[in-house]
Design a protein around this motif. Structure first.
Motif, mmCIF file in Angstrom:
data_model
loop_
_atom_site.group_PDB
_atom_site.id
_atom_site.type_symbol
_atom_site.label_atom_id
_atom_site.label_comp_id
_atom_site.label_asym_id
_atom_site.label_seq_id
_atom_site.Cartn_x
_atom_site.Cartn_y
_atom_site.Cartn_z
ATOM 1 N N UNK A 212 4.460 -8.135 -7.333
ATOM 2 C CA UNK A 212 5.579 -7.358 -6.788
ATOM 3 C C UNK A 212 5.602 -7.517 -5.268
ATOM 4 N N UNK A 213 6.068 -8.669 -4.813
ATOM 5 C CA UNK A 213 6.138 -8.919 -3.367
ATOM 6 C C UNK A 213 7.214 -9.948 -3.077
ATOM 7 N N UNK A 214 7.768 -9.864 -1.880
ATOM 8 C CA UNK A 214 8.746 -10.863 -1.445
ATOM 9 C C UNK A 214 8.043 -12.220 -1.290
ATOM 10 N N UNK B 84 7.607 -12.202 -7.481
ATOM 11 C CA UNK B 84 7.389 -13.640 -7.675
ATOM 12 C C UNK B 84 6.600 -13.885 -8.955
ATOM 13 N N UNK B 85 6.925 -15.002 -9.573
ATOM 14 C CA UNK B 85 6.129 -15.505 -10.688
ATOM 15 C C UNK B 85 5.104 -16.446 -10.063
ATOM 16 N N UNK C 39 -9.541 -14.210 -6.882
ATOM 17 C CA UNK C 39 -8.695 -14.142 -5.689
ATOM 18 C C UNK C 39 -7.240 -13.940 -6.075
ATOM 19 N N UNK C 40 -6.758 -14.789 -6.983
ATOM 20 C CA UNK C 40 -5.318 -14.688 -7.241
ATOM 21 C C UNK C 40 -4.972 -13.514 -8.145
ATOM 22 N N UNK D 221 -2.966 -10.431 -4.822
ATOM 23 C CA UNK D 221 -1.888 -9.644 -5.434
ATOM 24 C C UNK D 221 -1.906 -8.196 -4.924
ATOM 25 N N UNK D 222 -3.077 -7.570 -4.987
ATOM 26 C CA UNK D 222 -3.150 -6.161 -4.568
ATOM 27 C C UNK D 222 -2.799 -6.037 -3.087
ATOM 28 N N UNK D 223 -3.319 -6.978 -2.285
ATOM 29 C CA UNK D 223 -3.023 -6.940 -0.851
ATOM 30 C C UNK D 223 -1.543 -7.108 -0.570
#
Ligand code: FES
Ligand SMILES: [Fe+2]
Length: 383
Positions: free
Chosen positions: A199-201, A299-300, A328-329, A334-336
């Motif tokens: 959930x990020x641009x 993003x996917x 990491x991924x 993702x959380x960051x």
């Protein structure tokens, strides 16, 4: 859809223009660049509807009938391996009354049958059957075919462009190919893959991918021991589409299967393809990632781990890097980045100052972004 100029978008574009200067500002994008619906519409039109996106490794499309389906900025795409061995990228939207034939994902099929009224399409998109249509004299089944997009395989990576007439990306990637010769990309096999949603641009994700500085924070337990965030990133722009970056890296297990040179042994060898695809050589492995925007704030994330056929049959080295990359991924980035997405919406958000450690990569990304949106400089990237 025509893009309507508004004051907000004009301000964003004016700030973007600054990144084309010989001495660009060492500042992050204006926060509205991550939240403006108008800018997102412009990005869809000027970037994602006419750029090459990495969507799969060829191992996922090896057999006849194998397919990978994604959504690129709201536009559905399916890539198939047809019976004659060719790859096809096309719109999986039924030509009858527009039912999507398939949801994003991957698998194997003999044909695409629409569940609405059972029209059936072959793996190359040609119509193969349409029940009870014989009485419609204007309907010509042999002219009915799913719209075709551009698709290209390069060293095992499969790229798609919604612009069917796009200039091939291969010649651009070739400009950086000498950096990766020793990795024997075309022989590598995929030993792991993933498809996730963040959930990020997409620009937050790509900035993050162009800098190593955040390793001291988000990845201090996982990546920092072998890819220290204080390392200096070396960047070379080969074309508007292709950026090469070297990130100081010490392989947890010294590479043995590949004859890497000193630079390749001491660095993560990254190829970033604008707008949002990348692969990185990490010792005996290549990790590829593509950040395919689904919406302004989503993003996917698709990708995989490749290695040599010798190592693919179970090696500690593969498992150790895979664990770190997966951690990491899946979690840390993702959380960051999902947290940063919440931050950019603050009414007190402002542009931030960039560290010299992050400037080379992040400013190169901003420059390519500015070129793509402003259509200034060498764009769309003729050689
Ligand atoms: S919408 Fe696909 S068969 Fe009718
Ligand atoms: Fe990261």
């Amino acid at each position: 859809m025509p893009v309507i100029a508004t004051p907000v978008i004009e301000e964003i574009l004016a700030d973007l223009r600054g990144y084309l200067d010989d001495e660009p500002p060492a500042l992050s994008l204006p926060p509205s660049a991550y939240t403006s619906q108008e800018l997102w519409e412009m990005e869809r039109e000027r970037i994602f509807h006419c750029s090459w996106m990495l969507v799969a490794h060829v191992d996922q499309l090896a057999e006849t009938g194998a397919y990978v389906a994604v959504s690129i900025a709201g536009e559905s795409v399916v890539v198939t391996r047809a019976g004659d061995g060719t790859l096809h990228a096309m719109s999986p939207i039924c030509r009858h009354r527009l039912m999507p034939l398939i949801e994003p994902g991957a698998g194997r099929t003999d044909a695409f049958t629409c569940r609405y009224h059972l029209w059936k399409y072959a793996l190359d998109g040609r119509l193969r059957g349409a029940p009870y249509m014989g009485g419609n004299k204007d309907f010509e089944p042999k002219d009915c075919r799913l719209p075709q997009f551009a698709v290209q395989e390069w060293n095992g990576f499969v790229w798609v462009n919604l612009d069917a007439g796009a200039e091939p990306i291969g010649a651009h990637l070739d400009l950086a190919a000498h950096q990766f010769t020793n990795y024997r990309l075309a022989e590598m096999v995929q030993v792991d893959s993933w498809s996730l949603q963040w959930q990020a641009n997409w620009k937050l994700v790509m900035e993050n991918g162009h800098e190593n500085y955040h390793v001291i924070g988000l990845h201090r337990e996982t990546l920092e021991p072998f890819m220290p965030g204080g390392g200096d990133v070396h960047v070379e722009q080969y074309s508007p589409w292709v950026l090469h970056a070297r990130i100081p890296f010490v392989a947890p297990v010294q590479p043995e299967a590949l004859a890497l040179d000193e630079i390749q042994r001491a660095n993560g060898m990254l190829l970033l393809s604008f707008p949002s695809s990348a692969f990185i050589g990490l010792g005996d492995q290549i990790v590829w990632l593509s950040f395919i925007p689904l919406a302004i704030d989503r993003v996917q994330v698709v990708g995989g781990v490749l290695t040599t056929p010798e190592l693919a049959t179970g090696s500690d080295a593969v498992a150790r890097t895979q664990d770190a990359v997966t951690a990491m991924i899946n979690d840390e980035d993702r959380i960051g980045l999902e947290a940063v997405q919440r931050g950019v919406g603050s009414r007190f958000a402002e542009r931030g100052h960039l560290s010299p450690k992050e400037q080379p990569g992040v400013l190169a990304f901003y420059r390519n972004l500015a070129r793509a949106l402003l259509r200034e400089g060498p764009w769309p990237g003729a050689l």
